[in-house]
Design an enzyme around this catalytic site. Structure first.
Site, PDB file in Angstrom:
ATOM      1  N   ASP A 135      34.706  39.651  54.867  1.00  0.00           N
ATOM      2  CA  ASP A 135      34.004  38.620  54.098  1.00  0.00           C
ATOM      3  C   ASP A 135      34.879  37.379  54.015  1.00  0.00           C
ATOM      4  O   ASP A 135      36.105  37.463  54.107  1.00  0.00           O
ATOM      5  CB  ASP A 135      33.699  39.128  52.684  1.00  0.00           C
ATOM      6  N   LYS A 155      29.735  33.710  54.185  1.00  0.00           N
ATOM      7  CA  LYS A 155      28.752  33.826  53.097  1.00  0.00           C
ATOM      8  C   LYS A 155      28.934  32.713  52.096  1.00  0.00           C
ATOM      9  O   LYS A 155      29.818  32.774  51.251  1.00  0.00           O
ATOM     10  CB  LYS A 155      28.954  35.155  52.366  1.00  0.00           C
ATOM     11  N   MET A 266      31.164  35.962  39.631  1.00  0.00           N
ATOM     12  CA  MET A 266      30.159  35.057  40.217  1.00  0.00           C
ATOM     13  C   MET A 266      29.449  34.225  39.155  1.00  0.00           C
ATOM     14  O   MET A 266      28.233  34.042  39.210  1.00  0.00           O
ATOM     15  CB  MET A 266      29.125  35.857  41.026  1.00  0.00           C
TER      16      MET A 266
HETATM   17  C1  SAM Z   1      30.653  39.054  45.649  1.00  0.00           C
HETATM   18  S1  SAM Z   1      31.699  39.271  44.286  1.00  0.00           S
HETATM   19  C2  SAM Z   1      32.704  40.526  44.914  1.00  0.00           C
HETATM   20  C3  SAM Z   1      33.472  41.265  43.874  1.00  0.00           C
HETATM   21  C4  SAM Z   1      34.390  42.305  44.479  1.00  0.00           C
HETATM   22  N1  SAM Z   1      33.664  43.365  45.073  1.00  0.00           N
HETATM   23  C5  SAM Z   1      35.378  42.866  43.487  1.00  0.00           C
HETATM   24  O1  SAM Z   1      35.314  44.053  43.172  1.00  0.00           O
HETATM   25  O2  SAM Z   1      36.248  42.095  43.040  1.00  0.00           O
HETATM   26  C6  SAM Z   1      32.676  37.833  44.380  1.00  0.00           C
HETATM   27  C7  SAM Z   1      33.228  37.448  43.031  1.00  0.00           C
HETATM   28  O3  SAM Z   1      34.350  38.245  42.741  1.00  0.00           O
HETATM   29  C8  SAM Z   1      35.247  37.502  41.954  1.00  0.00           C
HETATM   30  N2  SAM Z   1      36.535  37.443  42.670  1.00  0.00           N
HETATM   31  C9  SAM Z   1      36.850  38.032  43.824  1.00  0.00           C
HETATM   32  N3  SAM Z   1      38.140  37.842  44.112  1.00  0.00           N
HETATM   33  C10 SAM Z   1      38.655  37.112  43.131  1.00  0.00           C
HETATM   34  C11 SAM Z   1      39.940  36.585  42.852  1.00  0.00           C
HETATM   35  N4  SAM Z   1      40.973  36.795  43.668  1.00  0.00           N
HETATM   36  N5  SAM Z   1      40.117  35.873  41.723  1.00  0.00           N
HETATM   37  C12 SAM Z   1      39.106  35.662  40.874  1.00  0.00           C
HETATM   38  N6  SAM Z   1      37.858  36.134  41.086  1.00  0.00           N
HETATM   39  C13 SAM Z   1      37.632  36.851  42.193  1.00  0.00           C
HETATM   40  C14 SAM Z   1      34.639  36.127  41.755  1.00  0.00           C
HETATM   41  O4  SAM Z   1      33.923  36.164  40.536  1.00  0.00           O
HETATM   42  C15 SAM Z   1      33.714  36.037  42.932  1.00  0.00           C
HETATM   43  O5  SAM Z   1      32.670  35.126  42.696  1.00  0.00           O
END
Ligand code: SAM
Length: 366
Positions: A135, A155, A266
């Site tokens: 991703d 995406k 998100m």
């Molecule tokens: C599609 S979701 C995926 C979440 C992922 N599966 C998880 O368990 O962290 C994407 C969201 O995860 C969060 N996210 C992912 N990585 C992040 C990071 N390093 N710092 C802050 N938020 C993060 C944000 O809210 C982002 O919009």
């Protein structure tokens, strides 16, 4: 005599098939057609094309549907889904018919960004892969560990659906090429990551994906900012929420409880609307809110405020996705700072160097 009586009926049935086929413009049916059993077992064989037009922008076309009727295929998502499904089914069944062996697919959680937060299982799977489909949010430090072929899904908001379809197409193509595919997903594959959907989609084609968990940003984000999501006497429950539901729907916020921590993923793009919803939902305006941007990466930043002032603070600091929003008293439990703003030192790497860890996990070549 019976056979002679049957001849007109046979001619009639054949002409129906011919007219159905002729009805499809050549650019739809194309020259690349195959015979497939469609619909229920009683449904007769029909011709259909094997090469779909994914992401096409050239208007509506007619193609045979799964129940043999003709359907319009244009540019909206449901129709594209049909094409992707058709494509994968075509590619995989063609391959199975020629008794080719399919490859394998493993959904792997990449954690929130810091490579030190990959699991050993994730690292081993990455090293063993022939193809990694990642991703966009997977950090460049983690991408740097990938030695195999790498494809990255772009995406972006508004085109995530198309990107998802492209991922399924890459999966189908890699599977028929017999590749060991790693589907590398940010955080944990089953936490707001469509991991479950991908498992179900692959099952439609007779492929069972293996899943390796990852550390979710929903937990690592608050921790990196020094926020314990549970803390006796302060927070006795945690609720993980998404700020954006399927097809951009807005999910309800959880009911207020003084000893509850809410973690929103998100949601930073609609922070104002979220704080309005929280206020309407009975959350006191003084409830602490922390936002952690790009947690566990060298660009990590944290701001702290309250439901009342977090929108202004986030706008002043130009906070952007990917960010985790934490709401509840736990936000300040370890924070000695009186100031709202706080920039946290990036997550510290473990004592073991990444290089030696990576070497330790490389396949032994047996
Ligand atoms: C599609 S979701 C995926 C979440 C992922 N599966 C998880 O368990 O962290 C994407 C969201 O995860 C969060 N996210 C992912 N990585 C992040 C990071 N390093 N710092 C802050 N938020 C993060 C944000 O809210 C982002 O919009």
């Amino acid at each position: 005599k019976n056979i002679v009586q049957m001849i007109p009926k046979v001619i009639f049935v054949l002409s129906l098939y011919r007219s159905a086929y002729a009805f499809c413009p050549p650019n739809v049916m194309g020259s690349n057609i195959q015979r497939l059993k469609l619909g229920t077992p009683s449904t007769p064989l029909c011709y259909r094309r094997t090469r779909p037009r994914i992401g096409m922008s050239d208007g509506t076309r007619l193609v045979p549907s799964l129940n043999n009727s003709l359907v319009e295929v244009g540019c909206d998502n449901a129709k594209k889904d049909f094409l992707v499904y058709e494509h994968m089914l075509g590619v995989i069944s063609n391959h199975a018919a020629s008794s080719g062996k399919l490859g394998s697919i493993t959904l792997v959680g990449a954690g929130p960004g810091d490579p030190d937060l990959l699991t050993l299982g994730a690292l081993k799977a990455i090293h063993a892969a022939d193809l990694v489909i990642a991703d966009r949010l997977v950090s460049k430090e983690i991408l740097a560990l990938i030695k195999s072929e790498l494809k990255i899904a772009q995406k972006y908001p508004g085109c995530a659906h198309d990107a998802q379809n492209e991922i399924y197409r890459w999966c189908a193509e890699g599977l028929v090429e017999g590749k060991k595919i790693v589907r590398l997903k940010i955080g944990d594959p089953f936490v707001f990551g469509r991991g479950g959907e991908e498992v179900l989609e692959l099952r439609k084609f007779g492929v069972e994906a293996k899943v390796i968990p990852g550390i979710s940003s929903a937990l690592a984000g608050p921790l990196a900012a020094g926020i314990p999501v549970t803390h006796r006497g302060v927070a006795n429950r945690v609720v993980f929420c998404t700020g954006m539901g399927k097809e951009e729907s807005i999910p309800d916020i959880p009911a207020y409880h003084p000893e509850q921590t809410c973690v929103f993923l998100m949601a930073v793009g609609r922070l104002k609307a979220l704080t309005d919803d929280l206020t309407k939902g009975g959350y006191p305006s003084t409830t602490p809110v922390g936002i952690i941007e790009r947690a566990t990466t060298p660009h990590e930043r944290t701001i702290r405020g309250t439901i009342e002032d977090i929108v202004i603070l986030a706008s002043e600091e130009k906070i952007r996705p990917p960010s985790v929003i934490v709401v509840g008293e736990a936000v300040n439990v370890l924070s000695k700072q009186e100031k709202h703003h706080q920039t946290i030192i990036p997550f510290r790497r473990s004592a073991m160097s990444l290089e030696s860890l990576s070497k330790a996990c490389e396949p032994s070549g047996e």
